[in-house]
Design an enzyme around this catalytic site. Structure first.
Site, PDB file in Angstrom:
ATOM      1  N   TYR A   1      32.318 -19.399 -21.870  1.00 27.23           N
ATOM      2  CA  TYR A   1      33.273 -19.105 -23.026  1.00 27.23           C
ATOM      3  C   TYR A   1      34.674 -19.060 -22.398  1.00 27.23           C
ATOM      4  O   TYR A   1      35.522 -18.653 -23.172  1.00 27.23           O
ATOM      5  CB  TYR A   1      32.854 -17.664 -23.461  1.00 27.23           C
ATOM      6  CG  TYR A   1      32.620 -16.622 -21.895  1.00 27.23           C
ATOM      7  CD1 TYR A   1      31.219 -16.445 -21.554  1.00 27.23           C
ATOM      8  CD2 TYR A   1      33.623 -15.978 -21.546  1.00 27.23           C
ATOM      9  CE1 TYR A   1      30.985 -15.685 -20.714  1.00 27.23           C
ATOM     10  CE2 TYR A   1      33.460 -15.328 -20.508  1.00 27.23           C
ATOM     11  CZ  TYR A   1      32.067 -15.106 -19.873  1.00 27.23           C
ATOM     12  OH  TYR A   1      31.872 -14.201 -18.747  1.00 27.23           O
TER      13      TYR A   1
ATOM     14  N   ASP B   1      19.472 -11.986 -20.805  1.00 33.97           N
ATOM     15  CA  ASP B   1      20.461 -13.182 -21.223  1.00 33.97           C
ATOM     16  C   ASP B   1      19.803 -13.873 -22.392  1.00 33.97           C
ATOM     17  O   ASP B   1      20.588 -14.592 -23.120  1.00 33.97           O
ATOM     18  CB  ASP B   1      20.450 -13.802 -19.660  1.00 33.97           C
ATOM     19  CG  ASP B   1      21.620 -13.413 -18.922  1.00 33.97           C
ATOM     20  OD1 ASP B   1      22.302 -12.788 -19.357  1.00 33.97           O
ATOM     21  OD2 ASP B   1      21.316 -13.655 -17.592  1.00 33.97           O
TER      22      ASP B   1
ATOM     23  N   GLY C   1      19.605 -22.492 -13.213  1.00 29.91           N
ATOM     24  CA  GLY C   1      19.201 -21.180 -13.593  1.00 29.91           C
ATOM     25  C   GLY C   1      19.479 -20.819 -15.160  1.00 29.91           C
ATOM     26  O   GLY C   1      18.546 -20.139 -15.717  1.00 29.91           O
ATOM     27  N   ALA C   2      20.589 -21.041 -15.617  1.00 32.00           N
ATOM     28  CA  ALA C   2      20.874 -20.649 -16.959  1.00 32.00           C
ATOM     29  C   ALA C   2      20.155 -21.457 -17.993  1.00 32.00           C
ATOM     30  O   ALA C   2      19.442 -20.874 -18.952  1.00 32.00           O
ATOM     31  CB  ALA C   2      22.628 -20.970 -17.240  1.00 32.00           C
TER      32      ALA C   2
ATOM     33  N   LYS D   1      21.310 -12.345  -9.295  1.00 35.65           N
ATOM     34  CA  LYS D   1      20.271 -12.096 -10.289  1.00 35.65           C
ATOM     35  C   LYS D   1      18.867 -12.638  -9.839  1.00 35.65           C
ATOM     36  O   LYS D   1      17.903 -12.108 -10.208  1.00 35.65           O
ATOM     37  CB  LYS D   1      20.464 -13.121 -11.553  1.00 35.65           C
ATOM     38  CG  LYS D   1      21.753 -12.676 -12.415  1.00 35.65           C
ATOM     39  CD  LYS D   1      21.845 -13.509 -13.600  1.00 35.65           C
ATOM     40  CE  LYS D   1      23.159 -13.254 -14.450  1.00 35.65           C
ATOM     41  NZ  LYS D   1      23.151 -13.663 -15.671  1.00 35.65           N
TER      42      LYS D   1
ATOM     43  N   SER E   1      32.345  -7.249 -17.984  1.00 36.34           N
ATOM     44  CA  SER E   1      31.442  -6.251 -18.353  1.00 36.34           C
ATOM     45  C   SER E   1      31.987  -4.848 -18.360  1.00 36.34           C
ATOM     46  O   SER E   1      31.824  -4.267 -19.204  1.00 36.34           O
ATOM     47  CB  SER E   1      30.260  -6.463 -17.545  1.00 36.34           C
ATOM     48  OG  SER E   1      29.473  -7.458 -17.964  1.00 36.34           O
TER      49      SER E   1
ATOM     50  N   GLY F   1      29.954 -19.188 -25.724  1.00 29.49           N
ATOM     51  CA  GLY F   1      29.107 -18.465 -25.238  1.00 29.49           C
ATOM     52  C   GLY F   1      29.504 -16.885 -25.078  1.00 29.49           C
ATOM     53  O   GLY F   1      28.811 -15.966 -24.671  1.00 29.49           O
TER      54      GLY F   1
ATOM     55  N   GLY G   1      21.023 -29.365 -18.949  1.00 30.20           N
ATOM     56  CA  GLY G   1      20.949 -28.468 -17.695  1.00 30.20           C
ATOM     57  C   GLY G   1      19.491 -28.290 -17.303  1.00 30.20           C
ATOM     58  O   GLY G   1      18.739 -28.191 -18.197  1.00 30.20           O
TER      59      GLY G   1
HETATM   60  P1  ATR Z   1      23.321 -22.123 -13.267  1.00 29.84           P
HETATM   61  O1  ATR Z   1      22.652 -21.111 -12.376  1.00 29.84           O
HETATM   62  O2  ATR Z   1      24.477 -21.609 -13.757  1.00 29.84           O
HETATM   63  O3  ATR Z   1      22.490 -22.675 -14.233  1.00 29.84           O
HETATM   64  P2  ATR Z   1      23.256 -24.204 -11.292  1.00 29.84           P
HETATM   65  O4  ATR Z   1      21.949 -23.735 -10.882  1.00 29.84           O
HETATM   66  O5  ATR Z   1      23.899 -24.643 -10.323  1.00 29.84           O
HETATM   67  O6  ATR Z   1      23.922 -23.212 -12.055  1.00 29.84           O
HETATM   68  O7  ATR Z   1      22.963 -25.322 -12.493  1.00 29.84           O
HETATM   69  C1  ATR Z   1      24.081 -26.222 -12.772  1.00 29.84           C
HETATM   70  C2  ATR Z   1      23.604 -27.123 -14.038  1.00 29.84           C
HETATM   71  O8  ATR Z   1      24.802 -27.853 -14.378  1.00 29.84           O
HETATM   72  C3  ATR Z   1      22.636 -28.324 -13.416  1.00 29.84           C
HETATM   73  O9  ATR Z   1      21.747 -28.577 -14.565  1.00 29.84           O
HETATM   74  C4  ATR Z   1      23.616 -29.333 -12.891  1.00 29.84           C
HETATM   75  O10 ATR Z   1      22.918 -30.702 -13.056  1.00 29.84           O
HETATM   76  P3  ATR Z   1      22.358 -31.217 -11.804  1.00 29.84           P
HETATM   77  O11 ATR Z   1      20.974 -30.928 -11.616  1.00 29.84           O
HETATM   78  O12 ATR Z   1      22.235 -32.904 -12.012  1.00 29.84           O
HETATM   79  O13 ATR Z   1      23.137 -30.858 -10.520  1.00 29.84           O
HETATM   80  C5  ATR Z   1      24.727 -29.411 -14.139  1.00 29.84           C
HETATM   81  N1  ATR Z   1      25.786 -30.056 -13.741  1.00 29.84           N
HETATM   82  C6  ATR Z   1      26.765 -29.441 -12.848  1.00 29.84           C
HETATM   83  N2  ATR Z   1      27.665 -30.434 -12.699  1.00 29.84           N
HETATM   84  C7  ATR Z   1      27.481 -31.662 -13.739  1.00 29.84           C
HETATM   85  C8  ATR Z   1      28.048 -32.754 -13.966  1.00 29.84           C
HETATM   86  N3  ATR Z   1      29.251 -33.190 -13.228  1.00 29.84           N
HETATM   87  N4  ATR Z   1      27.442 -33.385 -14.506  1.00 29.84           N
HETATM   88  C9  ATR Z   1      26.399 -33.402 -15.354  1.00 29.84           C
HETATM   89  N5  ATR Z   1      25.567 -32.145 -15.057  1.00 29.84           N
HETATM   90  C10 ATR Z   1      26.136 -31.280 -13.935  1.00 29.84           C
END
Ligand code: ATR
Length: 309
Positions: A245, A124, A152-153, A88, A33, A266, A149
């Site tokens: 990204y 975002d 949070g994102a 955040k 940023s 991204g 997913g």
């Molecule tokens: P962020 O805030 O960046 O979204 P997060 O809240 O930790 O980070 O979420 C990570 C996401 O990536 C979740 O949806 C997670 O799936 P799970 O709820 O099943 O854990 C997903 N994720 C992370 N590693 C993964 C993997 N190896 N295979 C599939 N999904 C994955």
């Protein structure tokens, strides 16, 4: 050249002349940023010299010091902040008013000094929507979105989808509990839009063609990661957007390219969320509509940082 990494002790040098902005994170050293925003300010200063006195800094702030940091930055006269991991969500409860995009997400990435108090916003979702429009030519309105997913994102992306009238939303996540929790949080925002939860191990046979696939998982951050979904197993999607990204091309995007499906990473989301934040700050400080934000200059600055060894 990136800004030096500052800590709260550096605030003893403030107030300083000029208009000051900053990003807070922990760690902060990977944030793109500062060069992105300072490139925009340099460009804006060519047409309006007042922007030559604006500067965007970066501060490393541990999570337990965030409340004190927000008070100190306000007292030092900072006009705007960006927040990145892990602030955040923590900051959400610490700010006064919260914009309409931020409140259902429970997270803020942009703080604006409005009359001596921090107001919280989330840009975002705007960045995601704007990037999908400019790079993939697709609007959320009327799209069938397959969102990968449930963290949070994904929550931010899902709220933006629903607030912008997608035709349907499908949330794919391997862990049922977090998938169900997100579906529960989104239900009050659905306004008649069908929302489905999907277990990636059991993809339904009746998925429509033309899905807009959005990756909001962290899968792909490590170059060795396999794609989070098998694109070839879906009816042909209209486009694929990966919020990641760095690396610039994840395995998901490489597969999209191989299948000749339009795809984007991204970086545009990062640029557009930043441009929206800068617009907020300029309009609050000057009380005037902001000039057009030089998004291409911001993108080139971000690309230069990512390409640096
Ligand atoms: P962020 O805030 O960046 O979204 P997060 O809240 O930790 O980070 O979420 C990570 C996401 O990536 C979740 O949806 C997670 O799936 P799970 O709820 O099943 O854990 C997903 N994720 C992370 N590693 C993964 C993997 N190896 N295979 C599939 N999904 C994955």
């Amino acid at each position: 050249m990136n800004e030096p990494v500052l800590t709260l002790t550096d605030l003893s040098a403030w107030p300083r002349p000029g208009t000051h902005l900053a990003v807070l994170g922990y760690p902060i050293k990977h944030s793109i940023s500062p060069p992105m925003h300072n490139a925009a300010l340099t460009e804006l200063a060519k047409a309006d010299p007042q922007f030559a006195a604006w500067r965007y800094h970066r501060f490393e702030v541990p999570p337990d010091e965030l409340p004190a940091a927000l008070d100190k930055l306000l007292a030092a006269g900072f006009r705007g902040l960006n927040l990145t991991v892990p602030h955040k969500v923590i900051a959400f409860d610490k700010v006064n008013t919260v914009g309409s995009a931020a409140s259902p997400i429970g997270a803020v990435n942009t703080l604006v000094n409005e009359g001596g108090a921090w107001s919280g916003y989330n840009t975002d979702g705007y960045g995601l929507r704007r990037s999908i429009l400019s790079e993939l030519g697709l609007m959320f309105a009327g799209s069938d979105v397959l969102l990968l997913g449930a963290g949070g994102a994904a929550r931010g992306a899902a709220v933006e989808c629903l607030q912008n009238s997608v035709r349907s939303l499908r949330i794919v996540n391997r862990t049922a509990t977090s998938r169900d929790a997100l579906l529960h949080q989104l239900a009050p925002l659905a306004n008649g839009i069908p929302i489905h939860g999907i277990d990636p191990a059991h993809l339904p046979s009746d998925l429509p063609a033309g899905l807009l696939v959005i990756n909001a998982t962290s899968v792909g951050l490590r170059p060795a990661d396999a794609p989070p979904i098998n694109l070839a197993a879906l009816p042909r999607p209209s486009a694929v957007f990966d919020m990641i990204y760095n690396p610039a091309e994840t395995a998901l995007l490489a597969k999209a390219r191989e299948l000749d499906i339009p795809a984007a990473n991204g970086l545009g989301m990062l640029v557009h969320q930043g441009a929206r934040s800068l617009q907020h700050w300029i309009e609050t400080v000057t009380g005037q509509p902001a000039p057009p934000i030089p998004v291409e200059v911001m993108r080139r600055a971000a690309e230069a940082v990512l390409a640096a060894p």
